[in-house]
Design an enzyme around this catalytic site. Structure first.
Site: not given
Ligand code: IMP
Length: 426
Positions: A238, A16, A40-41, A13, A223
Site C-alpha cells: 500500500t 486488528k 476494514g475492521h 487482515d 493493513q
Molecule cells: P491499496 O492500499 O488500495 O493501494 O492496495 C495496495 C495493496 O494493499 C493491494 O494488494 C491491496 O489488496 C492491499 N490492501 C490494502 N488494504 C488492505 C487491507 O486492509 N487488508 C489487506 N490488504 C490490503
C-alpha cells in the site's frame, strides 16, 4: 502516561479490529494513523457486528475519543456515509476528532487508481481502487488537498484548479477518460466541509495534552507490515507506512511516548491482491482454512489467498516494528487438522535463512519454505476461557510459534467475540 501501538505483522487482515476493540476498554484515545478506506475492521460486540473502514474502532466506547490522525487519507463522502451508518445503529459518533493535516481523497484519485490498474494489465497491484495510492502520491508531490483546505473554499478552489489542469490532461490524453469539472467537485466538497467541521481539530495537540494529563493512547494501524511502502513487498504494497514508525509520523507522537508495540499475528497467513507469498497454499488445506476462517475482504469482498504460518515474516515484523508482544488471532480456525505446518526458515539458492536474505525483493519470490509439522487438535476450542482450557497440541502450537518468533504471545484469540480471548502470563 502511555501510548500503545497495534500493528499487523503480515499482509493485513490479521484481526486488528478485535485486538483494538479489546484494548480500547483501557484507553482514552484510539487513533488511526495511516491508510484510508482501503482497510476494514469487523467488530463484534454482543449481537452487533460492525464493519468499519475509516472510523477508529474506539467509537464503540463512550469513554474513548476516536481520532483520525495526520497520516490518514480521507474520503469525506465515504466517512460521512460510515458515520451515518453508525448513528443508524445507535452509536454516538460526536466524539470523533479528525486531523486538519489528513489528505483528502478526491474523485480524480479514485479514477486514477482504477485506470492505472487497468493499464498495468498483468502487472497490476490488485489495489482496493479507493484512490489510496494516487492520494499519497499527490501528498508526496505536494499537490494534495488537505482537510484544512475545506475551510477556505477560495484556497480550496485555487488548489483544485491547479491540480485538475494536470489531472484532466492525464485522464483525457493518456487514459481516454472524460475530464472532471472543478465546479462540481467544489460543490460536492463544500457540503462535506460543513458536515465535517465539528470533528476537525489539531489532533497532535489533543493527544499530547491528553498524555500530559495522564491519559492513554492506542494507535491502530491499518493493513500490515508486509504491505508497508518502505518495508513491505514493494511494489505489491500500500502507499503508506503501517509499521510502528508510521504510527509516530501519522499521529505526531514521539518515540519516548510509546510504551508497547503489539503485533497482531494470525495463526496462519493471508494476503489479498497480487505479490509474493512464500507459504501460499493451493490445495485442500488452503481451501479449508479460507472457508472456516471466512477469508474474504471486509472492504472489497475479495477472496484472500491463504498460507501456513511464516516465521521469517514474523521475525522481520518483530524487528521492523520493535514488537514487545504478540496478539495471536484465529487459532480456532486451525482446529480439526491432523497436522499443521509452520515455516521456520526459507531455502534460497541452496542456503537456509531465518531472516530475509539481502536481496529481499528477489528472495521472497524465489524462496522455498522449510516446514516443520506439528500435531493438530480436533477439539472445538471456541469455548475455551483460559489458556489452560486449550488442548495440549493447541498450546504446543502457540508455544512453538512463540519460540520461533522470539517475542512473547500474550493473547490468543479463539473466536470473533470479545470474550473469546485468552490472556497468558508472559
Ligand atoms: P491499496 O492500499 O488500495 O493501494 O492496495 C495496495 C495493496 O494493499 C493491494 O494488494 C491491496 O489488496 C492491499 N490492501 C490494502 N488494504 C488492505 C487491507 O486492509 N487488508 C489487506 N490488504 C490490503
Amino acid at each position: 502516561m502511555s501510548a500503545i501501538i497495534i500493528v499487523g505483522t503480515q499482509w493485513g487482515d490479521e484481526g486488528k479490529g478485535k485486538a483494538t476493540d479489546l484494548l480500547a476498554d483501557q484507553v482514552d484515545y484510539v487513533v488511526r494513523y495511516q491508510g484510508g478506506n482501503n482497510a476494514g475492521h469487523t467488530i463484534i460486540v454482543g449481537d452487533t457486528t460492525l464493519k468499519l473502514h475509516l472510523v477508529p474502532s474506539g467509537v464503540m466506547y463512550p469513554d474513548v475519543t476516536p481520532v483520525i490522525g495526520d497520516g490518514v487519507v480521507l474520503d469525506p463522502g465515504v466517512l460521512l456515509e460510515e458515520l451515518d451508518g453508525l448513528v443508524a445503529q445507535g452509536i454516538d459518533v460526536s466524539r470523533l476528532k479528525i486531523s486538519g493535516n489528513a489528505h483528502l481523497i478526491m474523485p480524480y484519485h479514485r479514477e486514477m487508481d482504477a485506470v492505472t490498474e487497468r493499464y498495468l494489465g498483468k502487472q497490476k497491484l490488485g489495489t482496493t481502487k479507493r484512490g489510496i495510492g494516487p492520494t499519497y502520491a499527490d501528498k508526496a508531490a505536494r499537490v494534495g488537498l488537505r482537510v484544512q483546505d475545506l475551510y477556505d473554499m477560495k484556497i480550496f478552489r485555487q488548489k483544485l484548479d491547479a491540480v485538475l489542469r494536470e489531472k484532466n490532461a492525464i485522464l483525457t490524453r493518456v487514459y481516454n477518460r472524460l475530464p472532471m469539472k472543478a465546479a462540481d467537485i467544489e460543490t460536492e466538497y463544500a457540503v462535506y466541509a460543513e458536515r465535517l467541521q465539528p470533528y476537525i481539530c489539531n489532533t497532535m495537540q489533543l493527544l499530547h495534552e491528553g498524555m500530559e494529563r495522564g491519559e492513554t493512547v492506542l494507535l491502530e494501524g491499518a493493513q500490515g507490515t508486509m504491505l508497508d511502502l518502505d518495508h513491505g513487498t514493494y511494489p505489491f504494497v500500500t502507499s503508506s507506512n503501517p509499521v510502528s514508525g508510521g504510527a509516530l509520523s501519522g499521529s505526531g507522537l514521539g518515540p519516548k511516548d510509546i510504551t508497547s508495540v503489539i503485533g497482531i499475528t494470525k495463526a496462519y497467513v493471508t494476503r489479498v491482491g497480487t505479490g509474493p507469498f512464500p507459504t501460499e497454499l493451493f490445495d485442500a488445506d488452503g481451501e479449508k482454512i479460507a472457508r472456516i476462517g471466512h477469508e474474504f475482504g471486509t472492504t472489497t469482498g475479495r477472496a484472500r489467498r491463504v498460507g501456513w504460518f511464516d516465521a521469517v515474516v514474523a521475525r522481520y515484523a518483530g524487528r521492523v516494528n520493535g514488537l514487545t508482544e504478540h496478539f495471536l488471532t484465529k487459532l480456532d480456525v486451525l482446529s480439526d487438522f491432523e497436522t499443521l505446518k509452520v515455516c521456520r526458515a526459507y531455502e534460497y539458492q541452496g542456503e537456509e535463512y531465518e531472516h530475509f536474505p539481502d536481496d529481499f525483493q528477489t528472495a521472497i519470490h524465489k524462496s522455498t519454505p522449510i516446514y516443520e509439522e506439528l500435531p493438530g487438535w480436533k477439539e472445538d476450542i471456541t469455548h475455551c476461557e483460559r489458556w489452560d482450557d486449550l488442548p495440549d497440541n493447541a498450546k504446543r502450537y502457540v508455544e512453538h510459534l512463540e519460540q520461533l518468533m522470539d517475542v512473547p504471545i500474550r493473547w490468543v484469540s479463539v473466536g470473533p467475540a470479545r470474550r473469546q480471548t485468552l490472556e497468558r502470563t508472559i
